[in-house]
Motif scaffolding. Sequence first.
Motif, PDB file in Angstrom:
ATOM      1  N   ARG A  73       0.864  -1.179   0.000  1.00 35.60           N
ATOM      2  CA  ARG A  73       0.000   0.000   0.000  1.00 35.60           C
ATOM      3  C   ARG A  73       0.897   1.223   0.000  1.00 35.60           C
ATOM      4  N   ARG A  75       1.208   5.381   1.098  1.00 36.66           N
ATOM      5  CA  ARG A  75       0.682   6.420   1.979  1.00 36.66           C
ATOM      6  C   ARG A  75       1.116   7.767   1.417  1.00 36.66           C
ATOM      7  N   ASP A 112      -7.959   1.881  -3.490  1.00 39.43           N
ATOM      8  CA  ASP A 112      -8.007   0.987  -2.328  1.00 39.43           C
ATOM      9  C   ASP A 112      -6.616   0.698  -1.776  1.00 39.43           C
ATOM     10  N   ARG A 113      -5.582   1.025  -2.537  1.00 43.07           N
ATOM     11  CA  ARG A 113      -4.208   0.785  -2.096  1.00 43.07           C
ATOM     12  C   ARG A 113      -3.502   2.075  -1.694  1.00 43.07           C
ATOM     13  N   ASP A 115      -3.521   5.315   1.008  1.00 45.79           N
ATOM     14  CA  ASP A 115      -4.003   5.980   2.220  1.00 45.79           C
ATOM     15  C   ASP A 115      -3.499   7.413   2.191  1.00 45.79           C
ATOM     16  N   SER A 150       3.357   2.114   2.786  1.00 43.75           N
ATOM     17  CA  SER A 150       2.619   2.123   4.038  1.00 43.75           C
ATOM     18  C   SER A 150       2.666   0.765   4.727  1.00 43.75           C
ATOM     19  N   SER A 153      -0.857  -4.929   1.774  1.00 46.70           N
ATOM     20  CA  SER A 153      -2.304  -4.914   1.630  1.00 46.70           C
ATOM     21  C   SER A 153      -2.873  -6.285   1.980  1.00 46.70           C
ATOM     22  N   GLY A 157      -8.964  -2.167   3.160  1.00 39.97           N
ATOM     23  CA  GLY A 157      -8.241  -0.975   3.563  1.00 39.97           C
ATOM     24  C   GLY A 157      -9.044   0.280   3.363  1.00 39.97           C
ATOM     25  N   GLY A 158      -8.468   1.360   3.838  1.00 38.30           N
ATOM     26  CA  GLY A 158      -9.116   2.646   3.707  1.00 38.30           C
ATOM     27  C   GLY A 158      -8.986   3.161   2.294  1.00 38.30           C
ATOM     28  N   ARG A 159      -9.905   3.963   1.914  1.00 39.52           N
ATOM     29  CA  ARG A 159      -9.908   4.556   0.599  1.00 39.52           C
ATOM     30  C   ARG A 159      -9.484   6.001   0.728  1.00 39.52           C
ATOM     31  N   ALA A 160      -8.728   6.466  -0.243  1.00 38.37           N
ATOM     32  CA  ALA A 160      -8.307   7.860  -0.231  1.00 38.37           C
ATOM     33  C   ALA A 160      -9.529   8.756  -0.334  1.00 38.37           C
TER      34      ALA A 160
END
Length: 161
Positions: A73, A75, A112-113, A115, A150, A153, A157-160
């Motif tokens: 992922r 960041r 999705d990858r 943050d 980050s 994965s 995960g969190g989405r931007a």
Amino acid sequence: APADLEDLAIRAGVRSLLAPSPGSTLSSLGNVVGFEFAGVDLDDEAGSESGICGGRATLRRWARFASRHERLRLRVDAHVGPTAPPAVALRYARLRGASVARELDSLGLSLDRVDVASWGLSATAAAAASAHPNGDSARAGCGWAEIFVSQASDGVGGRAS
């Protein structure tokens, strides 16, 4: 236990990618994207006022890198310039982070990858008052974004934003 071993293998793999040797995979990517004074968009001029140019090329390198390492992922740490009005500083940082995330998405890296963390004036003030690598940009009154690996994965995960 198998999940722990897998996690350990992933961490070891990330450490080897981050090794600060001349042959390191990440050493030549660069990780800073500049923005114009009060700007939130990435274009051909982005970063020229801050001295951090070539943001789109940097993001293309990161997108290619991430495509070869599908479990990693990224960041994005987004920052504002020191003269941003306090009432809108964090919102501006969020807009810059979203701009970087959208550019990565347009280059084929799923949101999705990615943050995004947004930083307000205190982080910028600390950079401007120190020998921080982005201190010159902060002292020039411009914001920036930094790209980092980050974590691995896990498909969730969190989405931007």
